[in-house]
Design an enzyme around this catalytic site. Structure first.
Site, PDB file in Angstrom:
ATOM      1  N   LYS A  34       0.819  -1.212   0.000  1.00 42.81           N
ATOM      2  CA  LYS A  34       0.000   0.000   0.000  1.00 42.81           C
ATOM      3  C   LYS A  34       0.855   1.264   0.000  1.00 42.81           C
ATOM      4  O   LYS A  34       0.525   2.237  -0.691  1.00 42.81           O
ATOM      5  CB  LYS A  34      -0.953   0.011   1.179  1.00 42.81           C
ATOM      6  CG  LYS A  34      -0.321   0.228   2.553  1.00 42.81           C
ATOM      7  CD  LYS A  34      -1.355   0.381   3.637  1.00 42.81           C
ATOM      8  CE  LYS A  34      -0.690   0.588   4.990  1.00 42.81           C
ATOM      9  NZ  LYS A  34       0.095   1.829   5.047  1.00 42.81           N
ATOM     10  N   ARG A 600       1.228 -11.500   9.971  1.00 43.99           N
ATOM     11  CA  ARG A 600       2.580 -11.001  10.279  1.00 43.99           C
ATOM     12  C   ARG A 600       3.629 -12.034   9.874  1.00 43.99           C
ATOM     13  O   ARG A 600       4.815 -11.706   9.776  1.00 43.99           O
ATOM     14  CB  ARG A 600       2.744 -10.735  11.790  1.00 43.99           C
ATOM     15  CG  ARG A 600       1.820  -9.714  12.427  1.00 43.99           C
ATOM     16  CD  ARG A 600       1.743  -8.414  11.685  1.00 43.99           C
ATOM     17  NE  ARG A 600       0.611  -8.435  10.770  1.00 43.99           N
ATOM     18  CZ  ARG A 600       0.474  -7.601   9.733  1.00 43.99           C
ATOM     19  NH1 ARG A 600       1.411  -6.711   9.484  1.00 43.99           N
ATOM     20  NH2 ARG A 600      -0.590  -7.660   8.960  1.00 43.99           N
TER      21      ARG A 600
END
Length: 678
Positions: A34, A600
């Site tokens: 992003k 993660r």
């Protein structure tokens, strides 16, 4: 400067960069690049003649803003200055400095930091006639959190108390007066706290049509990072600033909205299309971080949320090992397995700082911290203070220390300074009386309070209530800890700390740790050695590997980070999701939190849970989130018969339980030993 970014971006990212005009919602999945997309979008605008002062880039941290500017300069091969890039607070401050007079402030207003804010609230308490040495009342820190949440959630003090501090609803009018006085004093002092920067900026845009029009015309393009974490005030500010050009591009992931306790509102991102009727929606679903094996689990888990944008993360990484689920009898077995596996991974060449252990709540880490210390494995603790260094743990240990050693002046000082009306001089008087009298009985101890003032005797009465609860609670360390927890000390926690519920859980975990102690003296010695050992080991001592440290972190603190190996622990029902997640909205946020934890991990993912919790009580089995995972996506390792075995039923035989290791070469001795201990 090249304008062809097709070699640097994938198709999803490139669409955002080239077609990001008008209202745009970019749903950026975990690990989908992003930040890369945002910086290339800004570079594209600059390359097409948009002046930098006409671009507003809003981030949540100054660090993120700096990194984006550096990357934009690298892409454009230039020295571009983005004057309007930074946090909401940074942007608000710059504009308020010019137009503060509209709101009744002078332009040279000052900003209060957290300590300044607390000092001002203390003044308001004094003006209200509240002496916290005379009566129990929320601490300035608790009041600060209540007022702050009300500002950011755009709700009332009463609503905040109803949600978070029901105990204080009876004094809501007093707290409201303090909040009003606090606000008035800031205006008189020509000062704003951090929350005021946002609320006053919003009020300025509402109150002054000219100011709102000026900046909404200037900001031709607005880009907002981490939009899922915005609160109502922040979303309202952005909406007003985008009123003229409507070129607002917000980037975020509703599946990673996990900060409602800070007043973040997921409705901002879910309702974006309703706020902007012509909005385009882009999805970034290509993940550059995790293996397909890990993403398959993440996708299956988050699909159970009903209130969301659907996304399907796809990996560009080769397949690897399946994520593993491991079931253990208790926290100790869980900690031992994780520690042993970490040692194996380090031996296989995995760097320690590429390994993380994540948990829902801080108290879940206690058993693991002890086990890591025993194996000389250094760790970096994120999201708080190491277990035995936490203030409330030290408080309870101080009560136990004076229970076993009446001459411990340091422990007496800590205990008595918590009481209403007892200051340093009062502590000295009481201790002189106690040490002078050789009789250690409770009745004689009661008489020591006679040397205190009337106000101090109120605090002494509170102390005696706690001490007598310990006397009647039993002699085992575990019983003494629970006696303190269930006494007036519990009120003290709620008075002093916004996160009192989590602190209670820590103390419950301390009681669990105490079950292994032979007696009180041994327990206190072990606790003290743990505190000193973890501090020294992590600062100066040797560790497995070199000087690298594995990471222990709450999931909230881990957002935005990644590791090669991730353990997610404590995945028992009632722990994760936590037992207060009763409504569908709360449960969905808990599932988003689990999703964040899963994503993660880059290569290895271990999901673990114990069957037995604090004080030896049976937990409610595995987290419902684990039950939502298709069994063919994972390797599962369970205690045989665990789903039907009842520890409270004498007809069930412990000998029937066996440990089924995932790999035969992994040790099972310690696990069977713990079953014998049961």
């Amino acid at each position: 400067m090249t304008e062809d970014f097709s070699q640097q971006l994938n198709d999803e990212q490139l669409k955002v960069v080239l077609k990001g005009d008008g209202p745009c919602l970019v749903l950026a999945g975990a690990g989908s690049g992003k930040t890369r997309t945002i910086v290339y979008r800004v570079a594209h605008l600059l390359s097409h003649g948009v002046h930098s002062e006409n671009i507003l880039l809003v981030t949540f941290t100054n660090k993120a803003a700096r990194e984006m500017k550096e990357r934009i300069n690298l892409i454009t091969n230039g020295d571009i200055t983005l004057p309007w890039s930074g946090t909401y607070h940074h942007v608000a401050y710059r504009i308020l400095k010019r137009y503060a007079a509209v709101l009744g402030y002078q332009n040279n207003f000052t900003i209060l930091d957290s300590a300044d804010s607390l000092d001002l609230i203390k003044m308001c308490l004094k003006e209200e006639g509240i002496d916290r040495k005379m009566r129990r009342f929320p601490s300035p820190k608790v009041l600060q959190s209540i007022i702050s949440y009300a500002h950011n959630a755009q709700t009332t003090i009463e609503d905040v108390l109803d949600q978070k501090h029901e105990h204080w609803l009876e004094i809501v009018e007093t707290i409201e007066r303090i909040a009003v006085n606090y606000q008035l004093r800031k205006v008189i002092a020509n000062a704003m706290d951090f929350d005021d920067l946002l609320t006053n900026f919003y009020l300025l845009l509402l109150k002054s049509k000219n100011v709102c029009e000026k900046y909404s015309k200037q900001f031709q393009y607005i880009l907002v990072d981490e939009y899922q974490d915005t609160n109502k005030v922040q979303a309202s500010i952005v909406r007003l600033l985008a009123d003229v050009h409507k070129n607002i591009l917000v980037v975020g992931d509703d599946a990673q909205s996990i900060y409602s306790f800070r007043a973040a509102d997921i409705e901002n991102i879910l309702d974006f299309e309703n706020q902007y009727n012509s909005a385009k929606v882009f999805k970034l679903e290509v993940n550059y971080r995790s293996t397909p094996n890990i993403l398959n689990v993440a996708n299956v888990v988050i699909a159970n949320n009903g209130k969301q944008y659907t996304k399907e993360l796809r990996s560009v990484v080769d397949e690897f090992t399946k994520p593993e689920i491991h079931e253990f009898v208790d926290d100790g077995e869980e900690a031992e397995f994780i520690t042993n596996r970490i040692v194996e991974l380090i031996g296989e060449g995995v760097a320690q700082d590429k390994i993380a252990v994540l948990f829902r709540a801080a108290f879940h880490s206690q058993a693991l911290e002890v086990e890591l210390s025993r194996h000389h494995i250094a760790y970096d603790y994120r999201g708080g203070v190491r277990f035995f260094e936490r203030a409330h743990i030290k408080d309870v240990l101080a009560y136990l220390r004076i229970f076993v050693n009446r001459n411990d002046t340091i422990a007496w000082g800590r205990v008595l300074n918590m009481q209403v009306g007892i200051g340093s001089s009062g502590v000295s008087k009481v201790l002189e009386c106690i040490f002078y009298n050789s009789d250690n009985g409770v009745e004689e101890l009661k008489k020591a309070g006679a040397v205190l003032s009337a106000r101090g005797q109120m605090g002494w009465a509170d102390f005696l209530q706690i001490y007598e609860a310990m006397v009647s609670g039993g002699e085992l360390p575990q019983d003494l800890i629970l006696a303190v927890l269930n006494s007036r000390y519990s009120e003290y926690l709620e008075n002093e700390f916004p996160d009192y519920r989590e602190r209670r859980q820590d103390i419950e975990q301390l009681a669990e740790f105490a079950t292994k102690a032979k007696d009180l003296s041994n327990f206190l010695a072990e606790a003290t050695m743990q505190e000193n050992y973890t501090r020294n080991n992590n600062n100066e001592g040797e560790s497995v590997g070199d000087t690298e440290k594995i990471v222990l972190s709450t999931v909230h603190q881990a957002k935005g980070l990644e590791w090669e190996v991730v353990f997610v622990i404590g995945l028992s029902a009632g722990r994760f999701p936590h037992d207060r997640a009763t409504g569908s909205g709360e449960l969905e946020e808990e599932r988003r939190l689990f999703y964040v934890a899963i994503t993660r991990a880059k290569k290895y993912l271990y999901l673990t849970y114990p069957l037995v919790g604090s004080r030896g009580d049976m937990l409610q089995g595995p987290s419902l989130f684990l039950d939502e995972i298709d069994r063919d996506l994972i390797d599962e390792n369970r205690v045989s018969g665990s789903t039907v075995f009842d520890f409270n039923d004498p007809s069930d035989d412990l000998d029937d339980i066996t440990y089924e290791p995932l790999f035969d070469e992994r040790p099972r001795t310690s696990f069977l030993k713990s079953l014998d201990d049961l």
